[in-house]
Scaffold this motif. Structure first.
Motif, PDB file in Angstrom:
ATOM      1  N   CYS A  80       0.832  -1.203   0.000  1.00 37.50           N
ATOM      2  CA  CYS A  80       0.000   0.000   0.000  1.00 37.50           C
ATOM      3  C   CYS A  80       0.863   1.249   0.000  1.00 37.50           C
ATOM      4  O   CYS A  80       0.649   2.174  -0.789  1.00 37.50           O
ATOM      5  CB  CYS A  80      -0.917  -0.035   1.210  1.00 37.50           C
ATOM      6  SG  CYS A  80      -1.778   1.483   1.506  1.00 37.50           S
TER       7      CYS A  80
ATOM      8  N   VAL B  73       1.040   4.055  -2.978  1.00 40.18           N
ATOM      9  CA  VAL B  73       0.730   5.475  -2.766  1.00 40.18           C
ATOM     10  C   VAL B  73       1.913   6.339  -3.185  1.00 40.18           C
ATOM     11  O   VAL B  73       1.743   7.395  -3.803  1.00 40.18           O
ATOM     12  CB  VAL B  73       0.321   5.728  -1.304  1.00 40.18           C
ATOM     13  CG1 VAL B  73       0.188   7.209  -1.033  1.00 40.18           C
ATOM     14  CG2 VAL B  73      -0.990   5.038  -1.009  1.00 40.18           C
TER      15      VAL B  73
ATOM     16  N   ILE C  23      -1.353  12.631  -7.321  1.00 43.00           N
ATOM     17  CA  ILE C  23      -2.052  13.363  -6.253  1.00 43.00           C
ATOM     18  C   ILE C  23      -1.665  14.837  -6.319  1.00 43.00           C
ATOM     19  O   ILE C  23      -2.523  15.722  -6.257  1.00 43.00           O
ATOM     20  CB  ILE C  23      -1.704  12.748  -4.883  1.00 43.00           C
ATOM     21  CG1 ILE C  23      -2.245  11.315  -4.809  1.00 43.00           C
ATOM     22  CG2 ILE C  23      -2.284  13.588  -3.757  1.00 43.00           C
ATOM     23  CD1 ILE C  23      -1.896  10.584  -3.547  1.00 43.00           C
TER      24      ILE C  23
ATOM     25  N   LEU D 121      -4.202  18.056  -6.980  1.00 44.96           N
ATOM     26  CA  LEU D 121      -4.282  19.151  -6.012  1.00 44.96           C
ATOM     27  C   LEU D 121      -3.853  20.471  -6.640  1.00 44.96           C
ATOM     28  O   LEU D 121      -4.477  21.512  -6.407  1.00 44.96           O
ATOM     29  CB  LEU D 121      -3.403  18.833  -4.800  1.00 44.96           C
ATOM     30  CG  LEU D 121      -3.937  17.708  -3.917  1.00 44.96           C
ATOM     31  CD1 LEU D 121      -2.988  17.425  -2.773  1.00 44.96           C
ATOM     32  CD2 LEU D 121      -5.310  18.072  -3.377  1.00 44.96           C
TER      33      LEU D 121
ATOM     34  N   TRP E  50       0.740  21.464  -0.397  1.00 45.54           N
ATOM     35  CA  TRP E  50       0.115  20.834  -1.556  1.00 45.54           C
ATOM     36  C   TRP E  50      -1.373  21.163  -1.627  1.00 45.54           C
ATOM     37  O   TRP E  50      -1.976  21.128  -2.671  1.00 45.54           O
ATOM     38  CB  TRP E  50       0.270  19.308  -1.483  1.00 45.54           C
ATOM     39  CG  TRP E  50       1.626  18.844  -1.846  1.00 45.54           C
ATOM     40  CD1 TRP E  50       2.783  19.541  -1.728  1.00 45.54           C
ATOM     41  CD2 TRP E  50       1.976  17.573  -2.396  1.00 45.54           C
ATOM     42  NE1 TRP E  50       3.833  18.789  -2.155  1.00 45.54           N
ATOM     43  CE2 TRP E  50       3.368  17.572  -2.563  1.00 45.54           C
ATOM     44  CE3 TRP E  50       1.249  16.442  -2.736  1.00 45.54           C
ATOM     45  CZ2 TRP E  50       4.057  16.482  -3.073  1.00 45.54           C
ATOM     46  CZ3 TRP E  50       1.923  15.355  -3.242  1.00 45.54           C
ATOM     47  CH2 TRP E  50       3.321  15.373  -3.416  1.00 45.54           C
ATOM     48  N   MET E  51      -1.942  21.441  -0.468  1.00 46.82           N
ATOM     49  CA  MET E  51      -3.387  21.586  -0.395  1.00 46.82           C
ATOM     50  C   MET E  51      -3.788  23.006  -0.767  1.00 46.82           C
ATOM     51  O   MET E  51      -3.240  23.962  -0.228  1.00 46.82           O
ATOM     52  CB  MET E  51      -3.812  21.283   1.042  1.00 46.82           C
ATOM     53  CG  MET E  51      -5.223  20.812   1.175  1.00 46.82           C
ATOM     54  SD  MET E  51      -5.498  19.326   0.208  1.00 46.82           S
ATOM     55  CE  MET E  51      -6.857  18.640   1.087  1.00 46.82           C
TER      56      MET E  51
ATOM     57  N   GLY F  26      -5.549  19.846   6.015  1.00 46.05           N
ATOM     58  CA  GLY F  26      -6.358  18.921   5.245  1.00 46.05           C
ATOM     59  C   GLY F  26      -5.517  17.902   4.505  1.00 46.05           C
ATOM     60  O   GLY F  26      -5.983  16.839   4.126  1.00 46.05           O
ATOM     61  N   MET F  27      -4.232  18.256   4.302  1.00 48.66           N
ATOM     62  CA  MET F  27      -3.337  17.353   3.583  1.00 48.66           C
ATOM     63  C   MET F  27      -3.223  16.008   4.300  1.00 48.66           C
ATOM     64  O   MET F  27      -3.274  14.947   3.686  1.00 48.66           O
ATOM     65  CB  MET F  27      -1.970  18.029   3.490  1.00 48.66           C
ATOM     66  CG  MET F  27      -1.011  17.386   2.540  1.00 48.66           C
ATOM     67  SD  MET F  27      -1.662  17.385   0.868  1.00 48.66           S
ATOM     68  CE  MET F  27      -0.842  15.941   0.254  1.00 48.66           C
TER      69      MET F  27
ATOM     70  N   LEU G 182      -6.281  14.078   3.795  1.00 51.37           N
ATOM     71  CA  LEU G 182      -6.354  13.509   2.462  1.00 51.37           C
ATOM     72  C   LEU G 182      -5.454  12.285   2.338  1.00 51.37           C
ATOM     73  O   LEU G 182      -5.883  11.222   1.892  1.00 51.37           O
ATOM     74  CB  LEU G 182      -5.941  14.564   1.432  1.00 51.37           C
ATOM     75  CG  LEU G 182      -5.998  14.065  -0.001  1.00 51.37           C
ATOM     76  CD1 LEU G 182      -7.397  14.230  -0.543  1.00 51.37           C
ATOM     77  CD2 LEU G 182      -5.000  14.790  -0.862  1.00 51.37           C
ATOM     78  N   MET G 183      -4.181  12.443   2.761  1.00 54.41           N
ATOM     79  CA  MET G 183      -3.238  11.341   2.584  1.00 54.41           C
ATOM     80  C   MET G 183      -3.655  10.123   3.387  1.00 54.41           C
ATOM     81  O   MET G 183      -3.611   8.996   2.889  1.00 54.41           O
ATOM     82  CB  MET G 183      -1.817  11.766   2.986  1.00 54.41           C
ATOM     83  CG  MET G 183      -1.121  12.678   2.007  1.00 54.41           C
ATOM     84  SD  MET G 183      -1.250  12.167   0.298  1.00 54.41           S
ATOM     85  CE  MET G 183      -0.243  10.696   0.320  1.00 54.41           C
TER      86      MET G 183
ATOM     87  N   VAL H 276      -6.389   8.467   1.568  1.00 53.66           N
ATOM     88  CA  VAL H 276      -5.938   7.702   0.389  1.00 53.66           C
ATOM     89  C   VAL H 276      -5.322   6.377   0.834  1.00 53.66           C
ATOM     90  O   VAL H 276      -5.646   5.309   0.305  1.00 53.66           O
ATOM     91  CB  VAL H 276      -4.924   8.533  -0.428  1.00 53.66           C
ATOM     92  CG1 VAL H 276      -4.252   7.663  -1.462  1.00 53.66           C
ATOM     93  CG2 VAL H 276      -5.613   9.696  -1.096  1.00 53.66           C
ATOM     94  N   VAL H 277      -4.433   6.454   1.846  1.00 58.52           N
ATOM     95  CA  VAL H 277      -3.762   5.235   2.302  1.00 58.52           C
ATOM     96  C   VAL H 277      -4.791   4.217   2.792  1.00 58.52           C
ATOM     97  O   VAL H 277      -4.755   3.043   2.422  1.00 58.52           O
ATOM     98  CB  VAL H 277      -2.739   5.557   3.406  1.00 58.52           C
ATOM     99  CG1 VAL H 277      -2.229   4.280   4.046  1.00 58.52           C
ATOM    100  CG2 VAL H 277      -1.583   6.349   2.836  1.00 58.52           C
TER     101      VAL H 277
END
Lengths: 286, 497
Positions: free
Chosen positions: A30, A34, A41, A45, A59-60, B143-144, B147-148, B151-152
């Motif tokens: 996993c 990712v 991703i 974003l 990143w957000m 929020g990052m 989000l991550m 996803v994981v």
């Protein structure tokens, strides 16, 4: 189901241990997956940022800018590029699968003198680098007055030695008794081909369809060489055009990139079972 | 009526049908393969040039013999671009190892449980995931993190419910989408200011600079010498294996010679590329001594037992890998030598695509990312599932360790797959690099990323020198053809084994 004392039943501790090992395996796989999709991703974003946010380390985005996706269609004729790509890939795929299937039928199920020699010639051309053909093919397209037209993109893609080879391999595995029986029943060659062999080689047809479609959809060299006017651009050429015109608008570029990548990803997720089998079939033996 | 006319009629009908079904494809084959092929051959021997033959200039089309090829081989740029192409191909061994490791990981048994236990596990994952989110968000995260972790967790739950298919799909996505879109994405990832790669590297490099500054003096020289010693060690390792395999009759002379050439390349380039010529000039000398010792050791054995071309695949894979590692060490040693100097005023992350020496490695890293989960991985997965279970069990009973089981059982069984993958990658590598060069760097900086295919493009479609471009394409074809011959000679034996 029952919990009677079967001696071979693994002990509770053993079950626990395997479960733990498997969970570790899952976590490793996993995390690696990712990591591999991390660029995607970032792409999504960034496509939702404002221009001012693009270079920020975070990143957000503060607020999701969905309108970037709409703006792409105003900045460049993106819908046109999309349509061109789908038209070219669709026609090339349809024609290539058709011509390859017919040729494969001829090569695998009809006995005619000289057949195997011609097939060897086909095989030999499969190792030709595409690069050798690009220059003279362009010259031919100039003579045919097809430069800067979508037909000029479809035509060379409509014939493929590889497709012929792949489908021939599939058709060879269908027993010949089927044809003989159909022939005795009075079926014409075309009916044998259309009603019997084609349905039986469906897995091969699906694989070739995916290969050809995605290959044409992603193809870049030939469209780049051929296309002049913006309204004829396919997606890859269009993206490059976008990058050269508005390259600093990273947020919009990423929105365009996202939109061009997503169909391919979905296509793959839905068809991957066929694709995997096709690659393994064509690869090890070929 | 005798049988004969009937049979003849049947034959004729078959011929007509056969040609009929082939006709559409054959027409295309003639128009877009055979005729262009002949035209291209003609162009390569003529002065075909769009600047000479157009509506304004009407220079006659002439046959110029081998002139185009002579110009090409005399042009320094051609050799440079060939070098670029080969440089980028050094990523191939790393890619193949990555694909193999991914395939081994994904071929494990991923079935966790079914029914009730699966639900427990998923609940556990969700619980841990939300705890992590809570813990980090409590510490003021963004929020990052949300989000991550989402996803994981999603990937993990998907994997547990559907098995390795989910991971295989994710591994494969970069290859499937590879194209201009992904190259533009990486161009932005690499962007020197504000690109995520450099944003990630900057703090690490700051830490490194602090560390380097407290190193004692002369550590620059120490790092350089250490890297050269390690390179020698790798060379020794390669030669040692080669000698043993040769004397035991597992590898023939041809693979040994080819392997020696590959191993010799870093030795050849060290004095040219090394940071301190005064020291690096001694490197070939030391390598020569190592080689001499090995040759003497090899000559003591009189048995010359095996066919000349035995063991081609293994020898080439091993020496290509060692060569890549040696080159990597060469570069690292150079960087290490300059490090203290550079660290004095803070380490800057590289400018990647904008910097002559970093553009090629940048493209290599991207290609490795794109092709670890490619068709190679799928082929290896198929190959792994074909390795007989009895062999594994037999090795297990004999007390082989995991690595021994892999090296003596799995790897030899995978030899045909590896051979196929190597051949395909080398052929692809020779023709590759155009799309990245066009989309990311325009062949620059200063031609650092111009490969042969990009060279053909610029000559034909930017300069209009169709004849010259055809000549380049034919030289490239000759190289691909050599590889194909090699494949015919050695590939079939591998598959039959």
């Amino acid at each position: 189901m029952s919990t009677t004392d079967i001696p071979l039943k693994p002990s509770r501790r053993r079950v626990w241990r395997t479960t733990c090992a498997r969970v570790t395996l899952h976590v490793t796989a996993c995390v690696l997956s990712v990591l591999i999709i991390l660029p995607f991703i970032w792409m999504v974003l960034t496509s939702l940022k404002t221009l001012a946010e693009v270079d920020a380390p975070a990143w957000m985005p503060a607020v999701f800018q969905w309108r970037n996706y709409v703006d792409v269609f105003h900045v460049i004729p993106f819908a046109r590029f999309y349509a061109n790509s789908l038209i070219v890939a669709g026609w090339a795929t349809l024609l290539q699968v058709m011509t390859s299937a017919m040729a494969a039928f001829s090569f695998s199920r009809i006995q005619w003198p000289g057949r195997d020699k011609i097939f060897m010639a086909y095989l030999a051309t499969m190792m030709l680098p595409g690069l050798v053909m690009v220059v003279p093919n362009y010259q031919i397209m100039i003579e045919l007055r097809l430069v800067d037209s979508l037909i000029g993109l479809v035509l060379p893609g409509a014939f493929s030695a590889f497709g012929t080879f792949l489908l021939r391999q599939f058709m060879l595995s269908i027993p010949t008794t089927i044809d003989e029986a159909a022939e005795i029943d009075g079926a014409s060659r075309w009916r044998i081909f259309w009603d019997i062999i084609l349905p039986l080689s469906r897995p091969g047809l699906i694989v070739l369809t995916i290969f050809c479609f995605i290959g044409t959809y992603n193809s870049f060299f030939w469209p780049l060489v051929m296309l002049r006017s913006t309204e004829n651009f396919t997606l890859p050429v269009g993206l490059l055009f976008f990058d050269s015109q508005h390259g600093s608008a990273t947020h919009q570029l990423m929105a365009a990139v996202t939109m061009s990548v997503i169909p391919a990803i979905f296509l793959f997720i839905f068809l991957q079972k066929h694709l995997v089998r096709g690659i393994q079939l064509g690869g090890v033996k070929g | 009526m005798s049988n004969l006319p009937l049979q003849r009629r049947r034959q004729r009908r078959n011929f007509i049908h056969g040609i009929g079904f082939l006709a559409p494809n054959l027409l295309g084959f003639l128009a877009f393969t055979l005729i262009p092929l002949l035209l291209s051959l003609f162009m390569a021997f003529s002065n075909w040039d769009l600047r000479l033959h157009n509506i304004f200039v009407r220079e006659p089309l002439r046959f110029v013999g081998l002139d185009q090829f002579r110009t090409l081989l005399e042009q320094k740029d051609f050799w440079k671009f060939l070098g670029n192409t080969l440089f980028l191909m050094m990523g191939i061994p790393l890619t193949i190892i990555g694909s193999l490791m991914a395939a081994i990981l994904l071929s494990q048994d991923f079935r966790v449980a079914s029914g009730r236990r699966l639900i427990y596990l998923i609940a556990g994952v969700l619980l841990i995931g939300s705890t992590v989110i809570l813990a980090l968000a409590g510490a003021g995260a963004t929020g990052m993190v949300l989000l991550m972790s989402g996803v994981v967790c999603l990937v993990l739950i998907g994997g547990m419910a559907a098995g390795s298919t989910v991971y295989r799909t994710l591994f494969y996505v970069p290859h499937f989408t590879a194209g201009v879109a992904v190259f533009l994405l990486w161009k932005k990832l690499y962007s020197p200011q504000g690109g995520p790669v450099n944003n990630f590297l900057a703090p690490i490099l700051d830490g490194l600079a602090g560390f380097v500054r407290v190193l004692p003096a002369h550590s620059d020289m120490a790092m350089l010498i250490a890297s050269r010693v390690l390179m020698l060690g790798l060379l020794l390792l390669g030669l040692n294996v080669a000698r043993k395999q040769w004397t035991q009759g597992d590898w023939g002379t041809i693979p040994i010679v080819l392997g020696l050439i590959l191993l010799g390349l870093p030795v050849w380039y060290t004095p040219r590329w090394g940071a301190v010529p005064a020291i690096d000039q001694f490197f070939p000398l030391a390598a020569g001594v190592v080689l001499l010792v090995q040759i003497v050791l090899a000559l003591r054995v009189t048995r010359m037992p095996c066919p000349l071309d035995e063991g081609m695949g293994n020898a080439l894979v091993l020496s290509a890998l060692l060569m890549t590692l040696q080159f990597a060490l060469l570069g690292l040693g150079n960087v290490g030598f300059h490090l203290p100097q550079m660290a004095a005023d803070g380490l800057e992350p590289p400018k990647w695509l904008n910097e002559y020496h970093w553009a090629k490695p940048a493209i290599m890293i991207m290609s490795i990312w794109a092709s670890i989960g490619s068709n190679n991985m799928l082929l290896y997965l198929a190959g792994l599932s074909n390795v007989p279970v009895e062999l594994q069990e037999a090795a297990d009973i004999d007390g082989a360790t995991r690595f021994q089981r892999f090296w003596h059982v799995t790897w030899p069984q995978l030899a045909p797959v590896t051979f196929f993958i190597v051949i395909m990658s080398v052929m692809g590598g020779l023709q590759g690099g155009f799309e990245m060069a066009r989309a990311m760097t325009a062949g620059g900086p200063a031609g650092a990323t111009t490969t042969l295919s990009y060279f053909v493009y610029t000559e034909a479609f930017e300069n209009g020198r169709m004849g010259y471009a055809s000549a380049i394409a034919w030289v490239l074809f000759a190289m691909v053809f050599l590889i194909t011959l090699f494949n015919w000679k050695f590939g079939s034996r591998y598959v039959n084994d």
